[in-house]
Scaffold this active site. Structure first.
Site, PDB file in Angstrom:
ATOM      1  CB  THR A 161      41.826  49.409  35.499  1.00 41.08           C
ATOM      2  OG1 THR A 161      41.498  49.830  36.740  1.00 41.08           O
ATOM      3  CG2 THR A 161      40.603  48.183  35.326  1.00 41.08           C
ATOM      4  CG  HIS A 204      36.408  39.857  46.484  1.00 36.60           C
ATOM      5  ND1 HIS A 204      37.634  39.648  46.567  1.00 36.60           N
ATOM      6  CD2 HIS A 204      36.096  40.973  46.599  1.00 36.60           C
ATOM      7  CE1 HIS A 204      38.274  41.038  46.524  1.00 36.60           C
ATOM      8  NE2 HIS A 204      37.122  41.926  46.389  1.00 36.60           N
ATOM      9  CD  GLU A 226      36.885  43.620  39.282  1.00 37.05           C
ATOM     10  OE1 GLU A 226      35.668  44.070  38.793  1.00 37.05           O
ATOM     11  OE2 GLU A 226      37.257  44.205  40.402  1.00 37.05           O
ATOM     12  NE  ARG A 278      43.987  43.724  47.549  1.00 35.48           N
ATOM     13  CZ  ARG A 278      42.680  43.862  46.973  1.00 35.48           C
ATOM     14  NH1 ARG A 278      42.016  44.906  47.165  1.00 35.48           N
ATOM     15  NH2 ARG A 278      42.336  42.721  46.216  1.00 35.48           N
ATOM     16  CE  LYS A 289      40.176  48.311  44.966  1.00 38.22           C
ATOM     17  NZ  LYS A 289      40.127  46.972  44.573  1.00 38.22           N
ATOM     18  CD  GLU A 314      39.006  36.936  47.919  1.00 37.37           C
ATOM     19  OE1 GLU A 314      39.065  37.673  46.787  1.00 37.37           O
ATOM     20  OE2 GLU A 314      38.068  36.197  47.947  1.00 37.37           O
ATOM     21  CD  GLU A 355      39.846  43.873  43.696  1.00 39.38           C
ATOM     22  OE1 GLU A 355      39.155  44.559  43.082  1.00 39.38           O
ATOM     23  OE2 GLU A 355      40.153  43.924  44.961  1.00 39.38           O
ATOM     24  CG  ASP A 400      35.689  47.442  40.318  1.00 39.18           C
ATOM     25  OD1 ASP A 400      35.098  46.506  39.449  1.00 39.18           O
ATOM     26  OD2 ASP A 400      36.836  47.361  40.938  1.00 39.18           O
ATOM     27  CD  GLN A 445      41.336  48.450  48.831  1.00 38.63           C
ATOM     28  OE1 GLN A 445      42.406  47.467  48.308  1.00 38.63           O
ATOM     29  NE2 GLN A 445      40.031  47.768  48.911  1.00 38.63           N
ATOM     30  CG  ASP A 456      40.287  47.051  40.314  1.00 39.02           C
ATOM     31  OD1 ASP A 456      40.461  48.138  39.830  1.00 39.02           O
ATOM     32  OD2 ASP A 456      39.336  47.057  41.409  1.00 39.02           O
TER      33      ASP A 456
END
Lengths: 421, 421
Positions: B268, B146, B212, B248, B264, B369, B210, B139, B251, B244
């Site tokens: 996915t 971002h 992607e 948080r 993570k 975000e 996420e 990834d 993380q 993904d």
């Protein structure tokens, strides 16, 4: 016939006499699994496999390999045909009861009153291959000495040990495709490093080793399933030596915030023989003292380490030696943590222990630590040395010392080729 | 008969009339590959595969699936039997010339003057599966918006964009075993987070998506071989949408210094249809403007991005929409960098683009975000929301808009199940 070592009054011996020498890595108490091939006519038993030159599974005994595919073809053992495969994954997937059955059967066949017609191949005539198809590779960071020493060099002493380090096994996903077997040459990588006026594209200038133990996962877990530490231990098939080659200059420039990437992707060398958990069981040991209690999901019911001497050489010169039991997190704890999010594990996953370093320089598993980031060169065959030069050969070794025998891993070797610009 | 779209004076149309609607994701210009299975008697063609219920390869056209295994059994196409496999890896490994041949052949068979007896399965009667066996998953982190927005939240504005970010595609190895196909429920993970008085074991409180794009690697590279950007582009088979999922809070506690790991690994999600590079070729686009020159190994000879609208929904409500061409590094650049150390790539490797975010909150590909780390809730169906709640369904979508048709990806959906304590 004695079924297990624990039942023996005296040290169990094999009719393969080279296995009975006290310094032999592969006595009857060991019986590590590997994958090999032979040229035509290479010793007794070599012709029995379906195809000359085909990769097949074997067990090391003294200076010989038991040809397991030939054993199965003769009806001496039953592993569902998996020993004729070019990797051990299918055998491993048969599960712990089958591992125990085959171990007991081979112990009986190889004992002094065993079967002297067993198909053997001289190890000198065989080529050893990667013993498993590496499903995924995860590398951890479980020696406090290493974590602190490297942390000082990358971030200074005040930020050396990350805040969560004493609370969880920190790990990252490595690259499985670049895991190779001992003896495979390793090419010095090119890479992007920090220069005076911006990034530069150079041949790695700070190439290093990392002395590690690799655990081979022997059972699947389901997605969403968390595995406890005790259950995790039952999922581990065995161990190999593991050299996690590291490009320190590339690593320093790339690793924040998402971790090491190309600095660790140039190659990871593992030893060809998987020493089973069963063989190491008599050497179970405590690890490093706990600095604080662990959360319950990481707590172990019994010691999860092994009293295992482990060290490395450069061009034949002994450089450092330490013990696996300096580690802070066991493979079982690492595996349990790996599933804490519900991440599924699969047969053939490889878990690197993290660099194994004791506190003293001659106990360190990486040149970065041994030379304090290159500041204090060490003498290698009379020459000052900081990092690895082209042509250097790094060898890892490890063994558990029993009474009159030892459980060895055999060598884990890699020689460095020059970079290709 | 027209061989390619570029040669057509008017928009090419199919005898499968649902494919000709302007808002259909799967017109004859697309022809994305997937893997499907059917129950007994589910529509014409369903019974032609060797085994009812078996997974096999197909191509989406309108609201139908072309049963490629049945096509090959009838002698209409030749892919060496690979379409009867339960993943596309073996077909992909046949290489670019075969990809082009099959695409041209299917275009001819599906055109208005094509073969109306082609074995089709209604998509509504099919179950879609993971289209590839994911070999390894990497990834990246290639949207400047971002990287900056998340960097501010994790490290403050002065350290937000890492120093090397404008010089190399930063990436990390992810976990392949937890990649699942659209529609698979995702369980909220338990995990270790930082508490007031030390670490705590909790159900994730800051669960995020996420947005992607995932590139599917279609060719192997050898260990020690570096792949240039142009060659890397030739190695990419196609693209999927990729979510993904990210914990948080887990993380933030775990990610230093070795990068994200369990945060993570919970799952996915990828979309079931692989949109080929060939289908996206007419939409080739520049990416974000370069902030500085790249080192030669990362320089691209031509634009490496696509003009691709991409966005996401929560419980059916549109949340954000942006374009893939806001990205700073293309998949080809990422793949080239991935081999810079000599790391071998393999068919079926999956490369996540990194979260795709434009500068405005309604262009962001993650709630972290969009809500500034949870500080500014957004309205979802009239309710304030910061992170993902149990039962929420996140959907990704993406399409390239042509003249009278669009190249769509179909949905990429995941619903969150409650944690299991």
């Amino acid at each position: 016939m004695k079924e297990t070592l624990e039942m023996a009054d005296t040290v169990l011996r094999s009719w393969v006499t080279t296995a009975n020498q006290p310094d032999c890595d592969f006595p009857i108490q060991n019986l590590p699994y590997g994958v090999f091939s032979t040229e035509r006519g290479a010793g007794p038993g070599a012709g029995e496999a379906a195809e000359v030159g085909a990769r097949r599974c074997g067990v090391a005994i003294g200076d010989q390999i038991v040809d397991l595919a030939a054993c199965e073809a003769r009806g001496l053992i039953d592993a569902g045909g998996t020993f004729a495969q070019p990797q051990l994954n299918d055998f491993i997937a048969l599960g712990r009861a089958k591992w125990d059955e085959i171990r007991a059967r081979l112990t009986a066949l190889l004992a002094e009153d065993g079967d002297r017609t067993l198909p053997l191949v001289p190890m000198a005539d065989a080529t050893l291959h990667l013993p498993i198809r590496v499903t995924e590779f995860t590398d951890f960071y479980a020696s406090k000495n290493h974590a602190f020493n490297v942390g000082v060099l990358f971030r200074g002493p005040e930020n050396a040990l990350p805040a969560q380090w004493t609370h969880m096994p920190i790990g990252y996903n490595g690259r499985a495709s670049s895991v190779v077997v001992s003896g495979t040459p390793i090419r010095r990588p090119m890479g992007q490093v920090k220069g005076q006026d911006g990034p530069e594209w150079v041949a790695c200038r700070r190439l290093d080793l990392e002395l590690e133990l690799g655990a081979i996962v022997g059972a699947d877990s389901a997605m969403g399933e968390r595995v406890g530490v005790d259950q995790a231990e039952q999922m581990i098939f065995g161990y190999v030596l593991l050299n996690d080659w590291s490009a320190r200059d590339i690593q320093a420039w790339e690793y924040q915030p998402l971790g090491p990437f190309q600095s660790k992707a140039l190659g990871t060398t593992i030893s060809p023989w998987i020493v089973t958990q069963a063989a190491l069981e008599p050497f179970r040991s405590e690890g490093a003292p706990r600095m604080n209690p662990l959360l319950p999901y990481l707590a172990e019911a019994r010691p999860g380490f092994y009293d295992l001497s482990i060290g490395w050489t450069m061009n034949g010169q002994p450089m450092a030696r330490t013990n696996y039991n300096v580690m802070y997190y066991s493979s079982a704890q690492q595996l349990a943590h790996h599933t804490s999010s519900g991440c599924p594990m699969r047969v053939g996953d490889l878990l690197g222990s993290g660099t194994i370093s004791g506190p003293a320089p001659d106990q360190t598993g990486a040149l970065l630590e041994m030379t304090q980031g290159g500041a204090n060169p060490v003498q290698v065959n009379g020459q000052p040395r900081t990092f690895i030069q082209d042509g250097d050969e790094i060898g890892l070794y490890g063994f558990a010392q029993g009474d009159g025998y030892r459980i060895g891993f055999g060598p884990c070797i890699g020689r460095i080729l020059p970079a290709q610009a």
